[in-house]
Design a protein around this motif. Structure first.
Motif: not given
Length: 356
Positions: A66-69, A140-144, A149-152, A201-202
């Motif tokens: 998900i993070a890579y995609t 459900f929670v992955t988008p948030y 993960v991206y910006y912190v 997952a994180i």
């Protein structure tokens, strides 16, 4: 940051998800082979201990994928809404898949039919397929979480997520199997407790972030090999202090519910090593083409493959139907036949999806 990096397609990523599915199938049915004297107990114990990596592997790969995609795509309100839309489209499919598995398992094990309605309505947990409840919540929670993960700063994400994992683990350890409260079991204790396992997952998301930032393939291999080695050695050392018989403890998943820090350290480390190995043989063309294709097809259709593999529970019923008694030979032939039929169905679906 996102505009400076154009992601290549990772050919091995689908294969890695497919490998995780195969590991799940093996771990679910290896006991049946042992009970029919087709494999010696000591070999089964080794297989179970190693293939227990399946769950942490699949969840970690989920986070990485998900993070890579979505790397570089979630940089505006519109793109974030698109990610949420992806999440909402997947949720009904995952929930339906869980219900289908419950029905399949109840038909194959008719003693479960008495509690079928209760299980379908979540008045009680299912013996089979409950990992999909975890995935429902994870999606459900992955988008948030992904935005964080991206910006912190990654160090902050690691510290916060590790604190939340340890807190969840302690809660689950405190309540343990005596607790019948559904929400407590769902979030902290059960076979796939959400909060402890979502840590995988994180970790997968952070690994994807690291993968993007590292410059060369050699650098990636070295860094990920060091990380995986440290995790595996730490997990094994910790297990040696916890139990006399590490192999048996791993084989029976003694420290899985809730997942002990040693359990996650060992199996996340093994997951990274498997990814490294598969990426290397894929990129160097060392993996047979037919093996790569099989794994890729399973990986692209992981939800369908996971649901269909539960039909393998019908093999004892086929033996009883044909000759009115258990037959190892008939069960083995039935098992292989159902397995091939499921793969053919998945292959046809995959070809259709690619054309569309």
């Amino acid at each position: 940051m996102s505009n400076l990096y154009k992601k290549p397609r990772l050919e091995w990523l689908d294969s890695l998800r497919g490998l995780a599915i195969l590991f799940l199938i093996v771990i679910h049915y290896i006991g049946a082979l042992e009970s029919r004297d087709l494999l010696p107990s000591i070999l089964v114990e080794y297989i179970q201990a190693i293939f227990r990596v399946a769950t942490p592997l699949f969840i970690t790969v989920f986070g990485f994928t998900i993070a890579y995609t979505y790397w570089g795509k979630v940089n505006s309100i519109q793109s974030f809404k698109a990610l949420i839309a992806w999440s909402l489209r997947r949720l009904p499919k995952v929930l339906l898949a869980r219900e289908v598995i419950v029905i399949i398992y109840s038909i194959a094990h008719q003693e479960q039919l008495d509690t079928l309605i209760e299980t379908l309505l979540y008045s009680r947990f299912s013996i089979a397929g409950e990992i999909l409840t975890f995935y429902f919540l994870a999606i459900f929670v992955t988008p948030y979480v992904l935005i964080a993960v991206y910006y912190v700063n990654s160090k902050i994400v690691i510290m916060v997520s590790s604190f939340l994992y340890l807190t969840a683990y302690l809660i689950g350890s405190f309540f343990g199997p005596s607790s019948e409260v559904m929400l407590l079991r769902l979030f902290f204790y059960d076979v796939y407790p959400f909060f402890p396992f979502f840590y995988c997952a994180i970790v997968g998301m952070l690994l994807a972030k690291l993968y993007v930032y590292l410059g060369s393939e050699k650098e990636r291999f070295l860094v990920f090999f060091i990380i995986s080695s440290i995790l595996v050695l730490t997990g094994l050392s910790y297990f040696n202090s916890l139990t006399i018989d590490v192999l048996s403890s791993l084989a029976v998943a003694k420290f899985k519910a809730p997942p002990h820090p040693a359990y996650l350290s060992l199996y996340i480390g093994m997951s990274i090593m498997l990814a490294l190995a598969l990426a290397y043989v894929t990129e160097k063309g060392l993996i047979p083409i037919f093996v790569h294709r099989i794994l890729s097809v399973l990986g692209r259709n992981s939800l369908t493959a996971y649901v269909l593999h539960y039909t393998l529970h019908f093999t004892p019923l086929i033996s009883l139907y044909l000759i009115d008694k258990k037959s190892t030979l008939i069960e083995l032939v039935s098992f292989i036949s159902i397995l091939l039929f499921c793969y053919c169905y998945i292959l046809i679906k995959d070809i259709k999806d690619i054309k569309e």
